[in-house]
Design an enzyme around this catalytic site. Sequence first.
Site, short mmCIF file in Angstrom:
data_model
loop_
_atom_site.label_atom_id
_atom_site.label_comp_id
_atom_site.label_asym_id
_atom_site.label_seq_id
_atom_site.Cartn_x
_atom_site.Cartn_y
_atom_site.Cartn_z
N SER A 54 0.80 -1.22 0.00
CA SER A 54 0.00 0.00 0.00
C SER A 54 0.84 1.27 0.00
CB SER A 54 -0.91 0.02 1.23
OG SER A 54 -0.15 -0.08 2.42
N TYR A 55 2.16 1.17 0.14
CA TYR A 55 3.01 2.37 0.17
C TYR A 55 3.27 2.88 -1.23
CZ TYR A 55 4.27 0.93 4.97
OH TYR A 55 4.25 0.57 6.30
N ASP A 56 3.08 4.17 -1.56
CA ASP A 56 2.48 5.12 -0.66
C ASP A 56 1.21 5.65 -1.32
OD1 ASP A 56 1.91 6.90 1.33
OD2 ASP A 56 3.53 8.27 0.88
N GLY A 65 2.33 0.45 -3.99
CA GLY A 65 3.29 -0.41 -4.67
C GLY A 65 4.53 0.31 -5.14
N GLU A 66 4.54 1.65 -5.08
CA GLU A 66 5.70 2.40 -5.57
C GLU A 66 6.97 2.04 -4.79
OE1 GLU A 66 2.13 5.04 -6.52
OE2 GLU A 66 2.76 3.76 -4.85
#
Length: 325
Positions: A54-56, A65-66
């Site tokens: 879930s980040y960010d 997913g980043e």
Amino acid sequence: MRTRWLGDRDGRVEVSEFCLGTIPFGTRTDEDTAFALLDRFFEAGGTFIDTANSYDQWADSGVGGESEIVIGRWIRSRGVRDQVVVATKAGAHATKVPGDPAMENWEGLSGKAVRRAVQGSLERLGVDRIDLYYAHWDDREPELADTVGEFGALVKEGVVGAIGCSNTPVWRIERARELARAAGVAAYSCVQQLHTYLWPRPERTGFDVITPELIDYAKSEPEFTLLGYKPLLRGAYTRADRPFERGYDHPTSASRLEVLNQVAAETGATANQIVLAWMMQSDPVIIPVSAAGTVAQLDEQLGAVDLQLDQETMRRLNTAGTDET
């Protein structure tokens, strides 16, 4: 940097005693800066890297997913896959992408959701195994046995190593571990909760905080490890422009801050370093999961690794704000 074993007989990983948090990687922290932070951490002996699927998604440009993508690129570019421990999480990724990342949109922790989540994380990280996999947030919607069974299956299949949970109350942790034992599958071997030197107001002490009850539980379970995220409260200990959030702004905090700053002055360390060293030398040990925005900030935090606090100093820190002071 010293290392610790995390996990139990069903899945163990050796991790550095300090864990690098990476929430803003790929959004608020650009890739070049993220690589510089990861390089410095690794150079200092750090091996334990924390992220989540879930980040960010809370950043203006984020979808989730980043951070995993950036970490995966760094691992491949440096050729260090076998030298680092990557922890990621499932359960809090928004199902509306792009969209509102509010809790009601989260994927949750049903067995099917966990299976989908782990495949996504494997792809973004570019690995065939996740070293430590967390249930990110306590989800009461599915049967707990369903969640526990899926995490246990992932360990059995070799898709993940050790497993843990985050933002989960003690009774749910114990219930999950009991279900795992009954089913003969791997159990949660750690929990990651909010933790810092200051005590939160009673109304702030909830399921996402390391409580005295959770500390007692960890003392009774030698193979169960505590990890504390946001230990430096976003810089509030040392930056005048970062006031303490309301949950930590109360009279007892003033007493504890006074002792904290006295110890910092006596040792020549910063307040941030004392907080981190105090966590790593507590009983039970609490592994800090801490982020940094610059290499200079990370270097300051890494200074806590070699900072030894004697018994009297630990006693002063622990009893500040109590009748034992």
